[in-house]
Design a protein around this motif. Structure first.
Motif, PDB file in Angstrom:
ATOM      1  N   GLY A 177      53.531  32.921  23.484  1.00  0.00           N
ATOM      2  CA  GLY A 177      52.981  34.049  22.749  1.00  0.00           C
ATOM      3  C   GLY A 177      51.797  33.708  21.883  1.00  0.00           C
ATOM      4  N   GLU A 178      51.570  32.444  21.630  1.00  0.00           N
ATOM      5  CA  GLU A 178      50.458  32.013  20.792  1.00  0.00           C
ATOM      6  C   GLU A 178      49.219  31.664  21.593  1.00  0.00           C
ATOM      7  N   GLY A 179      49.265  31.896  22.900  1.00  0.00           N
ATOM      8  CA  GLY A 179      48.121  31.588  23.738  1.00  0.00           C
ATOM      9  C   GLY A 179      48.120  30.172  24.284  1.00  0.00           C
ATOM     10  N   GLY A 180      49.221  29.441  24.074  1.00  0.00           N
ATOM     11  CA  GLY A 180      49.307  28.084  24.595  1.00  0.00           C
ATOM     12  C   GLY A 180      49.722  28.070  26.060  1.00  0.00           C
ATOM     13  N   ILE A 181      49.383  26.988  26.747  1.00  0.00           N
ATOM     14  CA  ILE A 181      49.692  26.833  28.166  1.00  0.00           C
ATOM     15  C   ILE A 181      50.442  25.521  28.354  1.00  0.00           C
ATOM     16  N   ARG A 182      51.565  25.583  29.064  1.00  0.00           N
ATOM     17  CA  ARG A 182      52.301  24.370  29.414  1.00  0.00           C
ATOM     18  C   ARG A 182      52.461  24.333  30.930  1.00  0.00           C
ATOM     19  N   ARG A 183      52.271  23.147  31.502  1.00  0.00           N
ATOM     20  CA  ARG A 183      52.389  22.973  32.939  1.00  0.00           C
ATOM     21  C   ARG A 183      53.381  21.854  33.233  1.00  0.00           C
ATOM     22  N   ALA A 184      54.211  22.078  34.256  1.00  0.00           N
ATOM     23  CA  ALA A 184      55.158  21.057  34.696  1.00  0.00           C
ATOM     24  C   ALA A 184      55.336  21.182  36.201  1.00  0.00           C
TER      25      ALA A 184
ATOM     26  N   MET B 243      54.431  33.473  33.111  1.00  0.00           N
ATOM     27  CA  MET B 243      54.853  32.323  33.899  1.00  0.00           C
ATOM     28  C   MET B 243      54.280  32.443  35.301  1.00  0.00           C
ATOM     29  N   GLY B 244      53.726  31.378  35.814  1.00  0.00           N
ATOM     30  CA  GLY B 244      53.151  31.412  37.143  1.00  0.00           C
ATOM     31  C   GLY B 244      53.537  30.203  37.951  1.00  0.00           C
ATOM     32  N   ILE B 245      53.284  30.273  39.230  1.00  0.00           N
ATOM     33  CA  ILE B 245      53.580  29.155  40.117  1.00  0.00           C
ATOM     34  C   ILE B 245      52.351  28.842  40.944  1.00  0.00           C
ATOM     35  N   LEU B 246      52.001  27.588  41.010  1.00  0.00           N
ATOM     36  CA  LEU B 246      50.928  27.130  41.890  1.00  0.00           C
ATOM     37  C   LEU B 246      51.549  26.260  42.954  1.00  0.00           C
TER      38      LEU B 246
ATOM     39  N   TYR C 156      38.089  32.740  28.089  1.00  0.00           N
ATOM     40  CA  TYR C 156      39.488  32.864  28.513  1.00  0.00           C
ATOM     41  C   TYR C 156      40.330  31.836  27.767  1.00  0.00           C
ATOM     42  N   VAL C 157      41.599  32.155  27.576  1.00  0.00           N
ATOM     43  CA  VAL C 157      42.550  31.152  27.110  1.00  0.00           C
ATOM     44  C   VAL C 157      42.761  30.135  28.218  1.00  0.00           C
ATOM     45  N   ASP C 158      43.019  30.631  29.410  1.00  0.00           N
ATOM     46  CA  ASP C 158      43.201  29.814  30.609  1.00  0.00           C
ATOM     47  C   ASP C 158      42.817  30.702  31.780  1.00  0.00           C
ATOM     48  N   ALA C 159      41.641  30.480  32.363  1.00  0.00           N
ATOM     49  CA  ALA C 159      41.082  31.421  33.329  1.00  0.00           C
ATOM     50  C   ALA C 159      42.036  31.744  34.484  1.00  0.00           C
ATOM     51  N   PRO C 160      42.638  30.752  35.166  1.00  0.00           N
ATOM     52  CA  PRO C 160      43.495  31.097  36.303  1.00  0.00           C
ATOM     53  C   PRO C 160      44.661  32.001  35.929  1.00  0.00           C
ATOM     54  N   THR C 161      45.340  31.688  34.817  1.00  0.00           N
ATOM     55  CA  THR C 161      46.508  32.491  34.462  1.00  0.00           C
ATOM     56  C   THR C 161      46.118  33.794  33.758  1.00  0.00           C
ATOM     57  N   ASP C 162      44.988  33.803  33.042  1.00  0.00           N
ATOM     58  CA  ASP C 162      44.505  35.070  32.493  1.00  0.00           C
ATOM     59  C   ASP C 162      44.210  36.056  33.621  1.00  0.00           C
ATOM     60  N   VAL C 163      43.533  35.578  34.664  1.00  0.00           N
ATOM     61  CA  VAL C 163      43.219  36.432  35.815  1.00  0.00           C
ATOM     62  C   VAL C 163      44.502  36.864  36.516  1.00  0.00           C
ATOM     63  N   TYR C 164      45.435  35.926  36.666  1.00  0.00           N
ATOM     64  CA  TYR C 164      46.711  36.265  37.301  1.00  0.00           C
ATOM     65  C   TYR C 164      47.421  37.373  36.537  1.00  0.00           C
ATOM     66  N   ALA C 165      47.500  37.224  35.206  1.00  0.00           N
ATOM     67  CA  ALA C 165      48.210  38.212  34.396  1.00  0.00           C
ATOM     68  C   ALA C 165      47.582  39.600  34.548  1.00  0.00           C
ATOM     69  N   TYR C 166      46.253  39.643  34.559  1.00  0.00           N
ATOM     70  CA  TYR C 166      45.568  40.929  34.721  1.00  0.00           C
ATOM     71  C   TYR C 166      45.885  41.547  36.080  1.00  0.00           C
ATOM     72  N   LEU C 167      45.735  40.765  37.138  1.00  0.00           N
ATOM     73  CA  LEU C 167      45.958  41.310  38.478  1.00  0.00           C
ATOM     74  C   LEU C 167      47.412  41.697  38.688  1.00  0.00           C
ATOM     75  N   ALA C 168      48.340  40.899  38.161  1.00  0.00           N
ATOM     76  CA  ALA C 168      49.753  41.259  38.275  1.00  0.00           C
ATOM     77  C   ALA C 168      50.032  42.588  37.581  1.00  0.00           C
ATOM     78  N   GLY C 169      49.358  42.807  36.444  1.00  0.00           N
ATOM     79  CA  GLY C 169      49.506  44.089  35.757  1.00  0.00           C
ATOM     80  C   GLY C 169      48.955  45.244  36.562  1.00  0.00           C
TER      81      GLY C 169
ATOM     82  N   VAL D 215      55.892  22.523  43.460  1.00  0.00           N
ATOM     83  CA  VAL D 215      55.321  23.655  42.737  1.00  0.00           C
ATOM     84  C   VAL D 215      54.953  23.211  41.324  1.00  0.00           C
ATOM     85  N   GLU D 216      54.030  23.929  40.748  1.00  0.00           N
ATOM     86  CA  GLU D 216      53.676  23.735  39.352  1.00  0.00           C
ATOM     87  C   GLU D 216      54.065  24.991  38.599  1.00  0.00           C
ATOM     88  N   VAL D 217      54.905  24.861  37.611  1.00  0.00           N
ATOM     89  CA  VAL D 217      55.309  25.990  36.777  1.00  0.00           C
ATOM     90  C   VAL D 217      54.395  26.035  35.564  1.00  0.00           C
ATOM     91  N   ILE D 218      53.745  27.181  35.368  1.00  0.00           N
ATOM     92  CA  ILE D 218      52.804  27.354  34.264  1.00  0.00           C
ATOM     93  C   ILE D 218      53.388  28.371  33.302  1.00  0.00           C
TER      94      ILE D 218
END
Length: 335
Positions: free
Chosen positions: A32-39, A1-4, A213-226, A25-28
């Protein structure tokens, strides 16, 4: 889950404690299936969700000084490549005297940090032995450190990190986020040096081979957060971490654009954000195919867009021009 975060300068909640504000804010959500939802929604509504309280706090809290540099305005990191094969200025400053002259010119032009590197990480670049890398960078680092400059060492090798820190470097800037060498994290913990953790898909020789990437911005975020979590768990102080989403490192033009459009999201890790897009190939791909040294205008446009999303540090070749562009940006934002 991320926030923009989105917003207008001076309005709403302050982004990373700076001069920019956000009221939406945008909640992303990544399933678990690699899907992305934004609101998207107003901050007040999102703040009512307890699970997001920590994210909003990380997005809004002021950043502590990094390597002694206050982050109340974007800092300029000037590039000194002591290499024969860097993509933009390979060979120009391989000689130590020329590298020192270049670093001096960058400081006089307004650089807050000098980023000294002895190994090219351009697409397709071959690795350099640590001994050779140290031979290239140590005299340059020592020269500027002895004169009070804030110097970062751009390397993915633990031995080079240690040698540069001994020569006076203040910051470790690692394109592998301390994963490229098994001893790198230990060097960072022992030295207590500030570290820039960058995202890169693969390694320089192969990183541009069909990056996906599944979703480049959030894939990168997940890696860096890790990587931030791993560094904190190992004993690196929170104030000694900075993240860089790695523009051009294992990313297509569209990946780069998507990541840049979401720069504000990376403030959700609660650490400073560095953007390095100076003279990168994607600029020419979007324009007329210009050679690296003819990509300054695009570099400035990208730097200013990064400022608009709260980036605290930009890594650039053209320091004087970036300094001038920043001066106008600061005046317009009354920062």
């Amino acid at each position: 889950m991320g926030i923009l975060s989105h917003g207008v300068a001076g309005s709403g909640i302050r982004l990373a404690g700076g001069s920019l504000g956000f009221g939406m804010v945008e909640v992303i959500v990544r399933d678990g299936e690699g899907g992305i939802r934004r609101a998207a929604g107003p901050v007040g509504e999102v703040a009512d969700l307890p699970a997001l309280a920590d994210w909003l706090d990380a997005l809004s809290k002021p950043r502590a000084p990094f390597a002694g540099l206050a982050l109340d305005r974007p800092a300029i990191m000037g590039i000194v490549n002591v290499t024969p094969d860097s993509f933009s200025d390979g060979g120009d400053f391989l000689d130590h005297d020329k590298a020192i002259a270049q670093g001096t010119a960058l400081l006089e032009a307004g650089a807050d940090i000098l980023d000294v590197g002895g190994e090219s990480t351009r697409p397709g670049a071959d690795p350099v032995a640590a001994e050779e890398e140290i031979r290239r960078v140590a005299p340059v680092v020592r020269h500027f450190a002895e004169r009070g400059a804030v110097v970062s060492i751009d390397t993915r090798h633990a031995a080079v990190m240690a040698g540069a820190l001994e020569a006076g470097a203040a910051i470790i800037n690692d394109v592998t986020a301390l994963t490229g060498d098994a001893d790198s994290l230990g060097v960072a913990v022992q030295s207590k040096a500030p570290v820039v953790l960058m995202h890169m898909r693969g390694e320089p020789r192969t990183m541009q081979t069909a990056p996906d990437y599944v979703d480049a911005p959030t894939d990168v975020y997940a890696y860096l957060a890790g990587r931030v979590a791993a560094c904190l768990a190992a004993g690196v102080a929170p104030g000694n971490l900075c993240v860089d989403p790695g523009i051009g490192f294992g990313k297509t033009v569209e990946h780069n654009l998507a990541v840049l459009r979401h720069t504000a999201m990376y403030h959700g890790m609660g650490v400073p954000v560095l953007i390095g897009l100076s003279r990168k190939r994607f600029i020419a791909s979007l324009s007329r195919g210009e050679e690296p040294k003819d990509r300054m205008a695009g570099s400035l446009a990208g730097a200013l867009a990064s400022f608009d999303q709260g980036a605290q540090i930009v890594r650039v070749h053209d320091v004087a021009e970036t300094f001038q562009a920043r001066a106008i940006w600061l005046a317009l934002h009354k920062a």
